[in-house]
Design an enzyme around this catalytic site. Structure first.
Site, PDB file in Angstrom:
ATOM      1  N   PHE A 158       0.803  -1.228   0.000  1.00  0.00           N
ATOM      2  CA  PHE A 158       0.000   0.000   0.000  1.00  0.00           C
ATOM      3  C   PHE A 158       0.835   1.277   0.000  1.00  0.00           C
ATOM      4  O   PHE A 158       0.348   2.343  -0.359  1.00  0.00           O
ATOM      5  CB  PHE A 158      -0.952   0.011   1.216  1.00  0.00           C
ATOM      6  CG  PHE A 158      -0.293   0.445   2.502  1.00  0.00           C
ATOM      7  CD1 PHE A 158      -0.091   1.799   2.776  1.00  0.00           C
ATOM      8  CD2 PHE A 158       0.147  -0.486   3.435  1.00  0.00           C
ATOM      9  CE1 PHE A 158       0.532   2.204   3.951  1.00  0.00           C
ATOM     10  CE2 PHE A 158       0.772  -0.088   4.604  1.00  0.00           C
ATOM     11  CZ  PHE A 158       0.969   1.262   4.859  1.00  0.00           C
ATOM     12  N   LYS A 182      -1.187  -7.111  -9.511  1.00  0.00           N
ATOM     13  CA  LYS A 182      -2.201  -7.219  -8.443  1.00  0.00           C
ATOM     14  C   LYS A 182      -1.786  -6.185  -7.386  1.00  0.00           C
ATOM     15  O   LYS A 182      -0.918  -6.434  -6.551  1.00  0.00           O
ATOM     16  CB  LYS A 182      -2.178  -8.642  -7.870  1.00  0.00           C
ATOM     17  CG  LYS A 182      -3.448  -9.088  -7.159  1.00  0.00           C
ATOM     18  CD  LYS A 182      -3.893  -8.247  -6.016  1.00  0.00           C
ATOM     19  CE  LYS A 182      -3.100  -8.463  -4.751  1.00  0.00           C
ATOM     20  NZ  LYS A 182      -3.476  -7.475  -3.685  1.00  0.00           N
ATOM     21  N   GLU A 185      -5.033  -3.920  -2.225  1.00  0.00           N
ATOM     22  CA  GLU A 185      -6.464  -3.638  -2.205  1.00  0.00           C
ATOM     23  C   GLU A 185      -6.786  -2.382  -1.401  1.00  0.00           C
ATOM     24  O   GLU A 185      -7.887  -1.859  -1.454  1.00  0.00           O
ATOM     25  CB  GLU A 185      -7.247  -4.848  -1.678  1.00  0.00           C
ATOM     26  CG  GLU A 185      -6.930  -5.284  -0.249  1.00  0.00           C
ATOM     27  CD  GLU A 185      -5.711  -6.202  -0.133  1.00  0.00           C
ATOM     28  OE1 GLU A 185      -4.728  -6.013  -0.880  1.00  0.00           O
ATOM     29  OE2 GLU A 185      -5.755  -7.113   0.718  1.00  0.00           O
ATOM     30  N   SER A 235       4.980  -7.145   3.435  1.00  0.00           N
ATOM     31  CA  SER A 235       5.502  -7.517   4.754  1.00  0.00           C
ATOM     32  C   SER A 235       6.288  -8.832   4.670  1.00  0.00           C
ATOM     33  O   SER A 235       6.071  -9.647   3.761  1.00  0.00           O
ATOM     34  CB  SER A 235       4.340  -7.660   5.733  1.00  0.00           C
ATOM     35  OG  SER A 235       3.446  -8.629   5.242  1.00  0.00           O
ATOM     36  N   CYS A 290       9.685   1.493   3.657  1.00  0.00           N
ATOM     37  CA  CYS A 290      10.573   0.388   4.021  1.00  0.00           C
ATOM     38  C   CYS A 290      12.000   0.889   4.209  1.00  0.00           C
ATOM     39  O   CYS A 290      12.849   0.161   4.693  1.00  0.00           O
ATOM     40  CB  CYS A 290      10.525  -0.704   2.977  1.00  0.00           C
ATOM     41  SG  CYS A 290      11.255  -0.175   1.445  1.00  0.00           S
ATOM     42  N   GLU A 391       9.099  -4.348  13.290  1.00  0.00           N
ATOM     43  CA  GLU A 391       8.813  -3.258  12.355  1.00  0.00           C
ATOM     44  C   GLU A 391       7.541  -2.548  12.819  1.00  0.00           C
ATOM     45  O   GLU A 391       6.483  -3.169  12.930  1.00  0.00           O
ATOM     46  CB  GLU A 391       8.599  -3.803  10.935  1.00  0.00           C
ATOM     47  CG  GLU A 391       8.273  -2.703   9.945  1.00  0.00           C
ATOM     48  CD  GLU A 391       8.093  -3.182   8.510  1.00  0.00           C
ATOM     49  OE1 GLU A 391       7.425  -4.212   8.292  1.00  0.00           O
ATOM     50  OE2 GLU A 391       8.612  -2.505   7.600  1.00  0.00           O
TER      51      GLU A 391
HETATM   52  P1  NAD Z   1       1.217  -6.729   2.980  1.00  0.00           P
HETATM   53  O1  NAD Z   1       2.208  -7.822   3.080  1.00  0.00           O
HETATM   54  O2  NAD Z   1       0.089  -6.708   3.936  1.00  0.00           O
HETATM   55  O3  NAD Z   1       0.535  -6.707   1.517  1.00  0.00           O
HETATM   56  C1  NAD Z   1       1.314  -6.683   0.345  1.00  0.00           C
HETATM   57  C2  NAD Z   1       0.554  -7.389  -0.761  1.00  0.00           C
HETATM   58  O4  NAD Z   1       0.359  -8.755  -0.412  1.00  0.00           O
HETATM   59  C3  NAD Z   1      -0.823  -6.803  -1.036  1.00  0.00           C
HETATM   60  O5  NAD Z   1      -1.018  -6.751  -2.437  1.00  0.00           O
HETATM   61  C4  NAD Z   1      -1.772  -7.802  -0.381  1.00  0.00           C
HETATM   62  O6  NAD Z   1      -3.006  -7.917  -1.053  1.00  0.00           O
HETATM   63  C5  NAD Z   1      -1.021  -9.111  -0.459  1.00  0.00           C
HETATM   64  N1  NAD Z   1      -1.285  -9.998   0.669  1.00  0.00           N
HETATM   65  C6  NAD Z   1      -1.502  -9.610   1.961  1.00  0.00           C
HETATM   66  N2  NAD Z   1      -1.667 -10.706   2.746  1.00  0.00           N
HETATM   67  C7  NAD Z   1      -1.547 -11.781   1.936  1.00  0.00           C
HETATM   68  C8  NAD Z   1      -1.610 -13.192   2.162  1.00  0.00           C
HETATM   69  N3  NAD Z   1      -1.843 -13.698   3.379  1.00  0.00           N
HETATM   70  N4  NAD Z   1      -1.444 -14.012   1.114  1.00  0.00           N
HETATM   71  C9  NAD Z   1      -1.197 -13.521  -0.126  1.00  0.00           C
HETATM   72  N5  NAD Z   1      -1.137 -12.194  -0.395  1.00  0.00           N
HETATM   73  C10 NAD Z   1      -1.294 -11.335   0.617  1.00  0.00           C
HETATM   74  O7  NAD Z   1       2.043  -5.354   3.033  1.00  0.00           O
HETATM   75  P2  NAD Z   1       1.488  -3.862   3.153  1.00  0.00           P
HETATM   76  O8  NAD Z   1       0.940  -3.641   4.527  1.00  0.00           O
HETATM   77  O9  NAD Z   1       0.632  -3.543   1.983  1.00  0.00           O
HETATM   78  O10 NAD Z   1       2.843  -3.049   2.991  1.00  0.00           O
HETATM   79  C11 NAD Z   1       3.689  -2.711   4.055  1.00  0.00           C
HETATM   80  C12 NAD Z   1       4.861  -3.673   4.145  1.00  0.00           C
HETATM   81  O11 NAD Z   1       5.583  -3.650   2.917  1.00  0.00           O
HETATM   82  C13 NAD Z   1       5.872  -3.268   5.223  1.00  0.00           C
HETATM   83  O12 NAD Z   1       6.290  -4.415   5.886  1.00  0.00           O
HETATM   84  C14 NAD Z   1       7.012  -2.651   4.423  1.00  0.00           C
HETATM   85  O13 NAD Z   1       8.268  -2.701   5.050  1.00  0.00           O
HETATM   86  C15 NAD Z   1       6.978  -3.501   3.191  1.00  0.00           C
HETATM   87  N6  NAD Z   1       7.621  -2.832   2.084  1.00  0.00           N
HETATM   88  C16 NAD Z   1       8.845  -3.313   1.708  1.00  0.00           C
HETATM   89  C17 NAD Z   1       9.536  -2.704   0.673  1.00  0.00           C
HETATM   90  C18 NAD Z   1      10.882  -3.199   0.266  1.00  0.00           C
HETATM   91  O14 NAD Z   1      11.404  -2.743  -0.742  1.00  0.00           O
HETATM   92  N7  NAD Z   1      11.497  -4.134   1.000  1.00  0.00           N
HETATM   93  C19 NAD Z   1       8.957  -1.611   0.005  1.00  0.00           C
HETATM   94  C20 NAD Z   1       7.708  -1.165   0.409  1.00  0.00           C
HETATM   95  C21 NAD Z   1       7.048  -1.795   1.450  1.00  0.00           C
END
Ligand code: NAD
Length: 498
Positions: A158, A182, A185, A235, A290, A391
């Site tokens: 997000f 994808k 959401e 994450s 991140c 985090e």
């Molecule tokens: P998230 O893991 O909740 O969601 C990321 C994506 O995964 C979304 O598209 C979501 O629909 C999907 N998703 C969520 N749960 C899922 C599951 N159980 N099974 C399959 N797909 C699933 O992450 P977020 O809250 O949207 O983003 C924040 C996180 O992203 C933080 O941990 C941040 O550090 C990380 N992040 C990392 C980087 C990097 O370059 N390392 C960059 C940006 C964000």
């Protein structure tokens, strides 16, 4: 062509499959809210497996044609896309601020970073070149070519709704693959607008597709036999899950996870500049980056000088709605996220940290329903406590102290994440030692957000990355291609016969 209004609450987000916009038939839907006002902006559908299948089939059909289009022609729609993104930067930035909460300047900055990836991918005719040797044995030559994989997919988070899809999409299609996005959401509106621009850029139907959804949609992508590779950002638990499931299915994956970024502040650092940069790093994007500084480790006499200054900077940061004049920090993404972060601040205090600046229980005039949390500083955070490792992903900076640079590096390396580590110093030898010894893939020296430019890989390590080839530039091109080696011999008497 979609009629756009960012304030339109009956806006249902659509999928873009085989060059057409579609309303999903799915019953599962979620509201998309402006985190500054809690107002509903749109409704997003959670697409089921049959819609993923339609995208994968269309992607495969498109791939079989697209891979034969010369690379110099494949990059032409990317030049057009760059021009469209430039022309619509202001509008896209407003969408990002409204759905994600960051300030207008932060939104415009992330779009600029996304555009840079489109520019770099326009160099794919050179980036995807192979190599060769004549006469590896007498009369025998050997060549290595790079060929595309097929249908590939990206699953994005997000916090950078416009930039992160562009870490992947331009390289995937320039190298001859078809691509399915994808998006998160929670922030689907920027991607929908991005695909409206893609629709105008001249890609053949099926080369670029958008499928909205959540876990069920991701699982359908992971298990679909036609989808060959996954780029994920989000994450760590989900990154690990996607990496594992992709591997079980015999697919490629590059999965970027969470972070907990330490920054060492030496006594010889230029303290005013350090504080300004650190405040931007820790509280910019409301800490939802991140590459946000999340732990500041002061060394020796840096402690008092930095603590006093950063407390002032935190307390005076202007928090509000990101489109309002002078606002330096917006809300966090959701009410659930706000209460999770408040819970972690409370946990930090229980573990023995002092709450030096408390950003809880504060509201923004005129935006009382928004998910605002003001900058917070935890001091004397115990290194062995959970909060030192967890985090937080909000505007919370933890302070720790070390007597020497050796102790500071030990604290830096005592964590599982390895996204970024920084040092502020005016001593070259200390900086060089830190650069060499710190466990992180992105290092900042007198830099607060060490975000690699589009022509370098985004090099997370440890629990921040699962895979070997990272996002952006050469790594992206290598990830989206497979090598083919050809060894050839043309004996003279055979060629005479032809
Ligand atoms: P998230 O893991 O909740 O969601 C990321 C994506 O995964 C979304 O598209 C979501 O629909 C999907 N998703 C969520 N749960 C899922 C599951 N159980 N099974 C399959 N797909 C699933 O992450 P977020 O809250 O949207 O983003 C924040 C996180 O992203 C933080 O941990 C941040 O550090 C990380 N992040 C990392 C980087 C990097 O370059 N390392 C960059 C940006 C964000």
């Amino acid at each position: 062509m979609i009629v756009w209004s960012i304030l339109m609450s009956e806006h249902q987000i659509r999928n873009y499959i085989n060059g057409q916009w579609h309303f999903s038939s799915a019953a599962s839907r979620l509201d998309v809210r402006n985190p500054a006002t809690a107002q509903v902006l749109a409704e997003v559908v959670l697409s089921p497996a049959d819609e993923v299948d339609a995208a994968a089939q269309a992607g495969q059909a498109a791939f079989l044609e697209w891979r034969r289009v010369p690379v110099a022609e494949r990059i032409q729609p990317l030049f057009k896309l760059k021009a469209l993104l430039e022309a619509h930067l202001d509008e896209l930035a407003r969408i990002v601020t409204n759905e994600c909460g960051k300030t207008y300047a932060e939104s415009a900055g992330e779009i600029r970073r996304g555009i840079e990836n489109v520019e770099v991918a326009c160099g794919t005719p050179i980036l995807m070149q192979g190599y060769n040797n004549e006469d590896i044995a007498r009369g025998i030559d050997e060549h290595m070519f790079r060929q595309p994989l097929g249908v590939v997919a990206a699953i994005t988070p997000f916090n950078f709704p416009a930039m992160i899809p562009l870490w992947f999409l331009p390289y995937a299609v320039a190298t001859g693959n078809s691509f399915i996005l994808k998006p998160s959401e929670r922030v689907p509106m920027a991607s929908e607008r991005l695909f409206d621009l893609i629709d105008q850029a001249g890609f053949p139907p099926g080369v670029l597709q958008l499928v909205n959804g959540g876990k069920e949609t991701v699982d359908a992508l992971l298990d679909h036999p036609l989808v060959r590779a996954y780029s994920f950002v989000g994450s760590t638990p989900v990154a690990r899950y996607i990496y594992r499931r992709a591997a079980e299915n015999g697919k490629r994956a590059q999965c970027q996870g969470g972070a907990k970024n330490p920054v060492v502040i030496m006594p010889d650092a230029e303290m005013d500049m350090t504080t300004r940069i650190m405040a931007d790093s820790a509280f910019g994007c409301a800490g939802q980056r991140c590459l946000a500084a999340s732990v500041a480790i002061t060394v020796g006499e840096a402690r008092d000088a930095f603590t006093e200054r950063i407390a002032d900077a935190a307390a005076s940061r202007k928090v509000g709605y990101g489109l309002d004049e002078g606002v330096e920090m917006g809300p966090v993404i959701s009410a659930a996220s706000k209460s999770r972060i408040e819970g972690l601040i409370e946990q930090g205090a229980r573990e023995g940290a002092g709450v030096l600046v408390d950003g809880r229980q504060r509201a923004v005039d005129g935006y009382e329903d928004g998910y605002f949390l003001f900058p917070t500083i935890l001091m004397d955070v115990p290194p062995e406590g959970e909060i030192a490792q967890t985090e937080i992903f909000g505007p919370v900076l933890s302070l720790m102290h070390a007597a020497t640079i050796e102790d500071a590096i030990r604290l830096v390396n005592a964590r599982a994440y390895g996204n970024m580590a920084c040092i502020f110093t005016s001593d070259g030898e200390t900086a060089r030692r830190f650069r060499n010894e710190a466990f992180a893939g992105n290092i900042g020296i007198n830099i607060g957000v060490a975000a690699p430019m589009a022509f370098f890989p985004f090099s997370g390590w440890g629990e921040s990355f699962f895979g070997d080839l990272h996002a952006q530039a050469r790594h992206g091109v290598e990830f989206y291609t497979q090598t083919k080696v050809v060894i050839e011999r043309w004996p003279r008497h055979w060629s005479r016969q032809f």
